[in-house]
Design an enzyme around this catalytic site. Sequence first.
Site, short mmCIF file in Angstrom:
data_model
loop_
_atom_site.label_atom_id
_atom_site.label_comp_id
_atom_site.label_asym_id
_atom_site.label_seq_id
_atom_site.Cartn_x
_atom_site.Cartn_y
_atom_site.Cartn_z
N LYS A 1 2.65 -15.41 2.36
CA LYS A 1 2.90 -16.17 1.12
C LYS A 1 4.39 -16.44 1.03
CE LYS A 1 1.45 -17.82 -2.89
NZ LYS A 1 0.57 -19.03 -2.99
N ASP B 1 -12.57 -8.73 4.08
CA ASP B 1 -13.83 -8.68 3.33
C ASP B 1 -14.45 -10.08 3.25
OD1 ASP B 1 -13.64 -5.96 2.80
OD2 ASP B 1 -14.24 -6.19 0.70
N TYR C 1 0.82 -1.21 0.00
CA TYR C 1 0.00 0.00 0.00
C TYR C 1 0.86 1.26 0.00
CZ TYR C 1 -4.76 -1.77 0.75
OH TYR C 1 -5.99 -2.35 0.61
N ASP D 1 -3.47 -18.12 0.12
CA ASP D 1 -4.46 -18.80 -0.72
C ASP D 1 -5.18 -19.88 0.07
OD1 ASP D 1 -2.01 -20.11 -0.59
OD2 ASP D 1 -2.03 -20.79 -2.67
N ASP E 1 -6.64 -6.82 3.86
CA ASP E 1 -7.73 -6.14 3.16
C ASP E 1 -8.65 -7.18 2.53
OD1 ASP E 1 -9.19 -4.02 1.94
OD2 ASP E 1 -8.13 -4.42 0.06
#
Length: 361
Positions: free
Chosen positions: A192, A252, A142, A224, A248
């Site tokens: 990851k 959600d 970000y 994942d 983020d």
Amino acid sequence: MEKTICLLPGDGIGPEILAQGVAALKAIAAKCDHKFVFEEAAIGGAAIDKFSEPLPKDTVAKCKASDAVFLAAVGGPKWDNLPANKRPERGLLGIRKELGLFANLRPALLLPELANACLLRPEIAQKGLDLIVVRELTGDIYFGEPRGLEVKNGLRVGFNTMIYDENEIKRIARVAFETARKRRHKVCSVEKSNVLETSRLWKEVVMEVHKDYSDVELTHLYVDNAAMQLVRDPSQFDVILTGNIFGDILSDEASVITGSLGMLPSASMGSDGPGLFEPIHGSAPDLAGQDKANPLATILSAAMLLRLGFGLTAEADLIEKAVRKTLADGFRTGDIMEEGKTLVGCQKMGELVTQAINDLA
Ligand code: IPM
Ligand code: MG
């Protein structure tokens, strides 16, 4: 207790839902003998329209001078074509950075009153869903440099930088372990590290910090796999610790499987200074100005403000109880409407919660 709260209504449904959050805080102040002084400042599209920038200096100053910041939502189609650094979202990212709010706490809870809204199969939903995403909020891709859009060898290229230093990882890991100590003592760190160097460092540092928290169980998942496990069996999670971009996305996902994006609050905290409290959903421009939005995520964010911002636990509990009572009494906004329940608008829902705050012992 006397405290100043800076209100950032923002865009779309922002002003409507924030008004109901403020009403809940005023009800608490009156009932529990506190004094909350409300300031207001512009952010996002509203600030662009008025001051030609998404985060005016005056807004930053007002937030810094307050004891807590209460934000609704930013963004909308009106400002979608502006360059990245002029968009409403830049106001939100800017205030997080200015206030040093590195820890974003996003609880996802399936309330028994709303069990039918859960998107998962009943046998999965029955196992329950009560987790919190602890998302690093001021670093990662970000904010990493270099970033940009360029033409190279006649081709347009876009690039961003995923970067964390060990101190950024240490401090957010501590928040996650401390949070787990107040819950079910489990942290799952998500990264990851099979592909990304940033993630390898992440995992290494999280394991080092864990040495101070041997009473907390630590597990690791690739992002994942974590996304998949969240829909397969979310009951396995207590605290999910992760970086900015993965957080983020996963927050959600975690929230929507509860069936109610309009229900979930969040808190963003720094090492000192005011915290920022906001619903996790967006500005829903299609609902704006129609008294249809669900104010409960904002009202529940007011509860987080009281608990984490001011240490007012009983008052925060009272707001949460009032929300559950209102739902148990059968009142629903459109997004969580079920057969046999009573459909109400944003303002009416806020009034019902305020009433419940007044009535509850
Ligand atoms: C969030 C939002 C923001 C983010 C956007 C609006 C910049 O999606 O708070 O999750 O990406 O952090
Ligand atoms: Mg998001």
